[in-house]
Scaffold this motif. Structure first.
Motif, mmCIF file in Angstrom:
data_model
loop_
_atom_site.group_PDB
_atom_site.id
_atom_site.type_symbol
_atom_site.label_atom_id
_atom_site.label_comp_id
_atom_site.label_asym_id
_atom_site.label_seq_id
_atom_site.Cartn_x
_atom_site.Cartn_y
_atom_site.Cartn_z
ATOM 1 N N VAL A 52 0.980 -1.141 0.036
ATOM 2 C CA VAL A 52 -0.012 0.025 0.109
ATOM 3 C C VAL A 52 0.904 1.061 -0.015
ATOM 4 C CG1 VAL A 52 -1.599 1.430 1.233
ATOM 5 C CG2 VAL A 52 -1.753 -1.214 1.406
ATOM 6 N N LEU A 53 0.735 2.168 -1.017
ATOM 7 C CA LEU A 53 1.369 3.282 -1.019
ATOM 8 C C LEU A 53 0.546 4.368 -0.536
ATOM 9 C CD1 LEU A 53 3.142 3.062 -4.653
ATOM 10 C CD2 LEU A 53 4.144 2.325 -2.342
ATOM 11 N N LYS A 54 0.936 4.885 0.474
ATOM 12 C CA LYS A 54 0.065 5.947 0.868
ATOM 13 C C LYS A 54 0.439 7.545 0.568
ATOM 14 C CE LYS A 54 -0.835 3.135 5.021
ATOM 15 N NZ LYS A 54 -0.676 3.233 6.606
ATOM 16 N N PRO A 55 -0.411 8.357 0.799
ATOM 17 C CA PRO A 55 -0.304 9.935 0.079
ATOM 18 C C PRO A 55 1.066 10.631 0.351
ATOM 19 C CG PRO A 55 -2.561 9.596 0.961
ATOM 20 C CD PRO A 55 -1.615 8.371 1.339
ATOM 21 N N LYS A 56 1.598 10.279 1.495
ATOM 22 C CA LYS A 56 2.711 11.108 1.829
ATOM 23 C C LYS A 56 4.174 10.581 2.067
ATOM 24 C CE LYS A 56 0.264 15.036 3.917
ATOM 25 N NZ LYS A 56 0.092 15.935 4.715
ATOM 26 N N PHE A 57 4.575 9.826 0.979
ATOM 27 C CA PHE A 57 5.737 9.096 0.898
ATOM 28 C C PHE A 57 5.777 7.967 2.100
ATOM 29 C CE2 PHE A 57 6.877 13.426 -0.854
ATOM 30 C CZ PHE A 57 6.847 12.698 -2.333
ATOM 31 N N GLU A 58 4.537 7.191 2.133
ATOM 32 C CA GLU A 58 4.810 6.146 2.944
ATOM 33 C C GLU A 58 4.247 4.847 2.367
ATOM 34 O OE1 GLU A 58 3.043 6.639 6.817
ATOM 35 O OE2 GLU A 58 3.389 8.840 6.685
ATOM 36 N N ALA A 59 4.855 3.778 2.865
ATOM 37 C CA ALA A 59 4.274 2.493 2.433
ATOM 38 C C ALA A 59 4.076 1.432 3.353
ATOM 39 C CB ALA A 59 5.203 1.901 1.335
ATOM 40 N N GLU A 60 3.212 0.409 3.144
ATOM 41 C CA GLU A 60 2.943 -0.579 4.138
ATOM 42 C C GLU A 60 2.766 -1.839 3.503
ATOM 43 O OE1 GLU A 60 -0.506 -1.639 7.362
ATOM 44 O OE2 GLU A 60 -0.592 0.289 6.264
ATOM 45 N N ILE A 61 3.314 -2.979 3.918
ATOM 46 C CA ILE A 61 3.002 -4.197 3.289
ATOM 47 C C ILE A 61 1.968 -4.973 3.879
ATOM 48 C CG2 ILE A 61 3.995 -6.678 3.160
ATOM 49 C CD1 ILE A 61 6.703 -5.193 3.111
ATOM 50 N N VAL A 62 1.122 -5.389 3.134
ATOM 51 C CA VAL A 62 -0.154 -6.223 3.459
ATOM 52 C C VAL A 62 -0.514 -7.638 2.683
ATOM 53 C CG1 VAL A 62 -1.303 -4.199 3.940
ATOM 54 C CG2 VAL A 62 -1.632 -5.103 1.541
ATOM 55 N N LYS A 63 -0.997 -8.345 3.696
ATOM 56 C CA LYS A 63 -1.182 -9.775 2.865
ATOM 57 C C LYS A 63 -2.697 -10.210 3.092
ATOM 58 C CE LYS A 63 3.183 -11.549 5.035
ATOM 59 N NZ LYS A 63 3.687 -12.830 5.862
#
Length: 137
Positions: A52-63
């Protein structure tokens, strides 16, 4: 020196921003975007993960909960109805919220930076192999 991702002036240590961008980035961009992106690229072949690429230069891995993502899981990741963006990314699909503009979600600076495309809200990069269960199963 400036971070090649967010543009902030960095007085301390800089990090290699690859594969997000050629150049050097700040500690925040490294921890919130570059490292999750690297982990996603390294692990998507071995285990079912998406990013998941979030709006303010952040990312999160999801399964996914099971072997494949369900429609509700995809919708949760982008906070609404899904749409497939017409942007190729290796063997993955880019899933966005089709009503992001109508609902006035914030512009996704990460997506604009990476793909030069104006997305609103979260972006989900999901490998085609786990996007949905094949009809044979």
């Amino acid at each position: 020196m400036k971070c090649c991702i967010c543009g902030k002036v960095v007085n301390g240590y800089l990090h290699n921003a690859y594969p997000v961008k050629e150049g050097q980035c700040c500690e925040d961009c490294n921890n919130k975007l570059v490292l999750p992106f690297r982990i996603f690229l390294a692990s998507k072949e071995r285990s079912p993960v998406a990013l998941v690429l979030k709006p303010k230069f952040e990312a999160e891995i999801v399964k996914p909960k099971e072997k494949y993502f369900t429609l509700p899981e995809l919708q949760k990741a982008v906070d609404g109805y899904i749409e497939i963006a017409p942007i190729p990314f290796e063997d993955s699909l880019i899933v966005v919220n089709e009503e992001g503009l109508i609902k006035r979600y914030p512009p996704n600076l990460t997506g604009l930076f990476l793909y030069e495309w104006k997305f609103m809200g979260n972006i989900l990069i999901v490998p085609k192999s786990i996007f949905e269960a094949p009809e044979e199963e």
